[in-house]
Design an enzyme around this catalytic site. Sequence first.
Site, PDB file in Angstrom:
ATOM      1  N   ASP A 218       0.793  -1.171   0.064  1.00  8.54           N
ATOM      2  CA  ASP A 218      -0.022  -0.170  -0.117  1.00  8.54           C
ATOM      3  C   ASP A 218       0.790   1.335  -0.035  1.00  8.54           C
ATOM      4  O   ASP A 218       2.064   1.415   0.840  1.00  8.54           O
ATOM      5  CB  ASP A 218      -0.834  -0.055   1.392  1.00  8.54           C
ATOM      6  CG  ASP A 218      -1.997   1.037   1.152  1.00  8.54           C
ATOM      7  OD1 ASP A 218      -2.635   0.960   0.430  1.00  8.54           O
ATOM      8  OD2 ASP A 218      -1.902   1.785   2.139  1.00  8.54           O
ATOM      9  N   GLU A 278      14.765 -14.634  -0.349  1.00  9.39           N
ATOM     10  CA  GLU A 278      15.094 -15.740   0.776  1.00  9.39           C
ATOM     11  C   GLU A 278      13.998 -16.977   0.319  1.00  9.39           C
ATOM     12  O   GLU A 278      14.343 -18.179   0.882  1.00  9.39           O
ATOM     13  CB  GLU A 278      15.189 -15.381   2.167  1.00  9.39           C
ATOM     14  CG  GLU A 278      16.436 -14.525   2.376  1.00  9.39           C
ATOM     15  CD  GLU A 278      16.232 -14.129   3.798  1.00  9.39           C
ATOM     16  OE1 GLU A 278      15.377 -14.603   4.843  1.00  9.39           O
ATOM     17  OE2 GLU A 278      16.854 -12.847   4.089  1.00  9.39           O
TER      18      GLU A 278
HETATM   19  C1  NOJ Z   1      -4.449   3.119  -0.848  1.00  8.99           C
HETATM   20  C2  NOJ Z   1      -5.619   1.976  -0.811  1.00  8.99           C
HETATM   21  O1  NOJ Z   1      -5.763   1.345  -1.788  1.00  8.99           O
HETATM   22  C3  NOJ Z   1      -6.791   2.955  -0.171  1.00  8.99           C
HETATM   23  O2  NOJ Z   1      -7.878   1.983  -0.053  1.00  8.99           O
HETATM   24  C4  NOJ Z   1      -6.379   3.509   1.261  1.00  8.99           C
HETATM   25  O3  NOJ Z   1      -7.546   4.363   1.660  1.00  8.99           O
HETATM   26  C5  NOJ Z   1      -5.142   4.261   1.194  1.00  8.99           C
HETATM   27  N1  NOJ Z   1      -3.927   3.593   0.274  1.00  8.99           N
HETATM   28  C6  NOJ Z   1      -4.595   4.451   2.353  1.00  8.99           C
HETATM   29  O4  NOJ Z   1      -3.975   3.518   2.997  1.00  8.99           O
END
Ligand code: NOJ
Length: 567
Positions: A218, A278
Amino acid sequence: MSENELLYVTKENAEWWRSAVIYQIYPRSFADGNGDGMGDLKGVTDRLESLAELGIDAIWFSPFFKSPQKDAGYDVSDYKDIDPLFGTLHDFDTMLAKATKLGIRIIVDLVPNHSSDQHALFQAALKAPKGSPEREMYMFRDGKGLFGNKEPNNWKSVFGGNAWSRITEPNGKKGQWYLHIFDASQPDFNWDNPKVVEYFDGVLRFWLDRGVAGFRIDVAHGMKKRKGLPDTKKASTEMGGAKAEDQMTIEELEEQNPFWGQPEVHEINKRWRKILDEYDDRVMCGEAWIMPLNRMASWVGPGEYHQTFNFGYMFADWKKEAQRKSINESLEAFGKVGAPSTWVFSNHDVIRHVSRFGMVNGVPQGDGIGPNSEQPDEAVGLRKGRAATAFMLGLPGGAYLYQGEELGLPEHTTLEGKYREDPTWFRTNGERVGRDGCRVPLPWESGSNESNGFSTKTGNGWLPQPGSYKRYARDLQVGQPGSTLELYKSLLKIRKAHDLGAGNFAWAPEFENENSLAYVNKGVLVLANFDGHPITLPAGEILVTTQHDLRVEGELEHDQTVWIKLS
Ligand code: NOJ
C-alpha cells in the site's frame, strides 16, 4: 504483422507472477460466512471453488488485519493478527490451505506508510514525551507560530483537509503535531528510523513464514519524506501529486511532491526484495503512483519490485488511440527493465470500469459518483467494459481483476450519505462522495435474501446493494452463454491454454480499419472495434467474442472484441 514485434517474456524466465491473473478480494464485501453483514474469511473459504472455476491464479486480499476500520482496514492496529470482524489466524490458515489445494496463491496487503492511531506504537508515542524514542517511530513535529498552533507545513491529506493533527500532551496541554497523509486516524511512520525498518522486516517474515505468496504494498511511493519536510508549491490531494492532464515536467513533479516517490524509497524496495528472495517464488506488487510510466519502471526489475500497478492503463480511455498509446508506453517502459507490465481496470479505490466507460465525462479518482452526479449509462458501460476486459486479457504480462467485475457489476451510484463510510466523504463534508460505491457486497444468489446471498442471514450487508444487483447475481450467470461470468471464464481459459500471459505481442494493423485496433499474441488475433462501421472478420477460428449475439455473422460491431486463432 508490424515490424516492431517485441519479445516479451520467454519460457525460461516465466516465473508464475509474470503472467498470472490475480483476483482482488475486498474482504468486507466478498461473502459473509457468519451472518453479521460483514464479509469474512469463512465466507471466502466457503466460496473458493467459484474462484477456482473462474480460472484465476492468485488472490490479493485487501487488509483483514486488526483495525478500527476507520479506512476499511487500511488503518492497521496489529499487523500480525486478523480482525475479529473477519475471523482468526486459524480461519486464515484454513482458507490458505484450501486455496493451495485449489491451486490458488494468496497475496496479502501490507500497509507500511501508516498505522492506525490505535496501534500500540502510536499509543506509546502519545504517552511518551516529545523527543522520546517512542515519538521517533512516527512523524511528530512542533507547530509553527508563536504558540505552535499552526501546522508544521502546508501538506494536504489525500482524503481532504490538512495532513497534520495536533495532540494533547500527557500534561494536558496542546502539543506537537503528527503527519497523516491520509485520515487523522492513520499516522505516518517515520521511515528514517531503523526501528521502523526492523519492525516491518518482522511483519514481512511473519506472513511469508505462514505461507503467503507475497504482498501488495500500500502507498509504496509514500514512505520516505523529503528532508526538512518543506512546503509544497501547490498542495495536491492526488495520489501521484498531480493529475495526468496537469502535464507537468518530471522536474516540476519532483519539486511539487516532497512526500511521493522520494529516491530513498528504493532502499526499502531493495531490502524487502532481498527478504522475499530468501523464499521461493514470492512476489511483491507496489501501489506506486509514480508518473510518468518510465519513472515507475525504475521501481521494478531485478532487486526491486516484481510488479507495480499500471495506473496509466487503468485510466486510459476506451478509445483506439488511448489504448494504443498506453499499451505501447507500458510495454516499452516495463520491457526495458525486463519486468512484466500489469494490466488493471478496477479496484476498491476507483469507479468500477463498466460504470466509468458508461460516463460521458470522467470523474477524478477517489471522488466517486453520488445520487446528484451525472449517472452512467449501464448498458453502454457494460458493453464497453466487456470489450475492454477482453482487449486487456489478451495482453502479455500480469492482470489484476477486482471482485465482482466478472459479474459485470456496476458501481452503486445512488448510495445514500447515511451509509457511507469512506473517510473522503467525512473529510470533505460530502463534497467528494468517495469510494463506497465500488465496495458494495457481491450478489451470489438472486433474491435469496436482501443481500442476494452475500450474507447467510437476512438484512443488508454493511452497505446495501443497488436494485440492479439482483439481475447480476452469480447464480443467474453460471452456465448462461453470453453472461459476463461465462465470458470471463472463457477469456481466462483461452488465455491459459494459449499461454498469452507469457506471450509475445505485435500490433497487427493489417486487420484494422480506422475505428479498430488489433494485435497478435501467440497466433491469437485480438481485435476490438471501438466505434462506427462493423468490420468483416478475417479467416480463422473465433475463440471468444464479447457480444454473444453477433448481429451479422462474420462482422464485429462497435464496442466489441473478438479473439481469433489465425489460420
Ligand atoms: C491505498 C488504498 O488502496 C486505499 O484504499 C487506502 O485508503 C489508502 N491507500 C490509504 O491506506
